[in-house]
Design an enzyme around this catalytic site. Structure first.
Site, PDB file in Angstrom:
ATOM      1  N   HIS A 147      73.602  26.979 -20.335  1.00 39.28           N
ATOM      2  CA  HIS A 147      74.400  28.213 -20.253  1.00 39.28           C
ATOM      3  C   HIS A 147      75.882  27.907 -20.538  1.00 39.28           C
ATOM      4  O   HIS A 147      76.540  28.612 -21.297  1.00 39.28           O
ATOM      5  CB  HIS A 147      74.198  28.804 -18.844  1.00 39.28           C
ATOM      6  CG  HIS A 147      75.027  29.997 -18.497  1.00 39.28           C
ATOM      7  ND1 HIS A 147      74.472  31.193 -18.078  1.00 39.28           N
ATOM      8  CD2 HIS A 147      76.373  30.193 -18.461  1.00 39.28           C
ATOM      9  CE1 HIS A 147      75.440  32.059 -17.825  1.00 39.28           C
ATOM     10  NE2 HIS A 147      76.602  31.481 -18.040  1.00 39.28           N
ATOM     11  N   GLU A 148      76.385  26.799 -19.958  1.00 41.61           N
ATOM     12  CA  GLU A 148      77.811  26.460 -20.123  1.00 41.61           C
ATOM     13  C   GLU A 148      78.114  25.985 -21.548  1.00 41.61           C
ATOM     14  O   GLU A 148      79.152  26.327 -22.107  1.00 41.61           O
ATOM     15  CB  GLU A 148      78.246  25.405 -19.103  1.00 41.61           C
ATOM     16  CG  GLU A 148      78.063  25.777 -17.626  1.00 41.61           C
ATOM     17  CD  GLU A 148      78.619  27.127 -17.256  1.00 41.61           C
ATOM     18  OE1 GLU A 148      79.586  27.592 -17.876  1.00 41.61           O
ATOM     19  OE2 GLU A 148      78.069  27.759 -16.319  1.00 41.61           O
ATOM     20  N   CYS A 174      76.565  35.195 -14.452  1.00 42.79           N
ATOM     21  CA  CYS A 174      77.730  34.590 -15.095  1.00 42.79           C
ATOM     22  C   CYS A 174      78.988  35.166 -14.449  1.00 42.79           C
ATOM     23  O   CYS A 174      79.063  36.380 -14.244  1.00 42.79           O
ATOM     24  CB  CYS A 174      77.700  34.920 -16.590  1.00 42.79           C
ATOM     25  SG  CYS A 174      79.068  34.211 -17.509  1.00 42.79           S
ATOM     26  N   LEU A 175      79.958  34.294 -14.161  1.00 40.14           N
ATOM     27  CA  LEU A 175      81.188  34.784 -13.524  1.00 40.14           C
ATOM     28  C   LEU A 175      81.954  35.732 -14.449  1.00 40.14           C
ATOM     29  O   LEU A 175      82.757  36.524 -13.982  1.00 40.14           O
ATOM     30  CB  LEU A 175      82.080  33.606 -13.105  1.00 40.14           C
ATOM     31  CG  LEU A 175      81.510  32.703 -11.996  1.00 40.14           C
ATOM     32  CD1 LEU A 175      82.459  31.548 -11.704  1.00 40.14           C
ATOM     33  CD2 LEU A 175      81.228  33.482 -10.722  1.00 40.14           C
ATOM     34  N   HIS A 183      78.605  28.794 -23.759  1.00 36.38           N
ATOM     35  CA  HIS A 183      79.957  29.357 -23.666  1.00 36.38           C
ATOM     36  C   HIS A 183      80.909  28.679 -24.653  1.00 36.38           C
ATOM     37  O   HIS A 183      81.762  29.330 -25.252  1.00 36.38           O
ATOM     38  CB  HIS A 183      80.541  29.159 -22.257  1.00 36.38           C
ATOM     39  CG  HIS A 183      80.202  30.254 -21.285  1.00 36.38           C
ATOM     40  ND1 HIS A 183      80.564  31.562 -21.484  1.00 36.38           N
ATOM     41  CD2 HIS A 183      79.565  30.223 -20.086  1.00 36.38           C
ATOM     42  CE1 HIS A 183      80.150  32.298 -20.447  1.00 36.38           C
ATOM     43  NE2 HIS A 183      79.528  31.515 -19.589  1.00 36.38           N
ATOM     44  N   GLY A 194      78.661  26.979 -12.209  1.00 32.38           N
ATOM     45  CA  GLY A 194      79.198  26.359 -13.407  1.00 32.38           C
ATOM     46  C   GLY A 194      80.312  27.206 -13.981  1.00 32.38           C
ATOM     47  O   GLY A 194      80.386  28.413 -13.724  1.00 32.38           O
ATOM     48  N   GLN A 213      86.070  30.553 -20.255  1.00 34.09           N
ATOM     49  CA  GLN A 213      86.043  31.605 -19.228  1.00 34.09           C
ATOM     50  C   GLN A 213      87.383  31.748 -18.511  1.00 34.09           C
ATOM     51  O   GLN A 213      87.632  32.758 -17.866  1.00 34.09           O
ATOM     52  CB  GLN A 213      84.942  31.331 -18.196  1.00 34.09           C
ATOM     53  CG  GLN A 213      83.536  31.464 -18.760  1.00 34.09           C
ATOM     54  CD  GLN A 213      82.497  31.206 -17.700  1.00 34.09           C
ATOM     55  OE1 GLN A 213      82.160  30.064 -17.440  1.00 34.09           O
ATOM     56  NE2 GLN A 213      82.001  32.255 -17.070  1.00 34.09           N
TER      57      GLN A 213
END
Ligand code: ZN
Length: 171
Positions: free
Chosen positions: A135-136, A93-94, A139, A46, A51
């Site tokens: 999670h997204e 997480c990226l 963000h 995701g 991000q």
């Protein structure tokens, strides 16, 4: 399509509340496709627009089994219902590479969102998909998964990330 560069924690842009998308124009469509490309490049499941430095409520994700591709685009996603039952998943997480922590979240969520064609949709997500969309959406509200951890663990990770960023800048 263009691969975008991913912001790494700590970065003030990852702490901002993102704005609603009011018009799905060509630049938003391109952003969605570029984000999907970028997510696959970094083997993520995701990715949220902040991000990549765009403070808009756009999320892409694909939690399919390996070898399958079923990307979905969610514009202005909003959780309208979540189950009382919770599940723990090890999250990464990226924007916080090399860190994985178990986080507990509702097992099932119902999410309202607009798709890339401007159509309002509502879907239930469960399993990894449920954890991922929560999670997204976090963000988009300036919240990271490490914010669920205790303050000591969190500051340890932030310290580690500051060093990580310094080291990659040296290369
Ligand atoms: Zn993330």
């Amino acid at each position: 399509m263009t691969q975008l560069s991913i912001l790494l924690h700590p970065d003030p842009r990852l702490k901002k509340v993102c704005t609603q998308v009011t018009n799905i124009d060509d630049s938003i469509k391109k952003l969605c496709l570029d984000m999907i490309d970028t997510m696959y490049k970094y083997s993520g499941v995701g990715l949220a627009a902040p991000q990549v430095g765009i403070l808009k409520r756009v999320v892409v994700m694909d939690c399919s089994e390996e070898g399958e591709k079923n990307p979905i685009i969610l514009i202005n996603p909003e959780i309208v219902w979540s189950s009382e039952e919770n599940t723990k998943f090890e999250e990464g997480c990226l924007s916080i590479p090399e860190i994985r922590e178990e986080i507990q979240r509702p097992s099932v969520v119902q999410v309202k969102f607009t798709d890339i064609n401007g159509i309002l949709e509502e879907s239930n997500f469960e399993g990894l998909w449920s954890t991922c969309i929560q999670h997204e959406i976090d963000h988009l509200n300036g919240k990271l998964f490490i914010d669920y951890l205790g303050p000591i663990k969190r500051s340890f990770i932030t310290k580690k990330m500051k060093k990580y960023k310094k080291d990659i800048n040296k290369k």
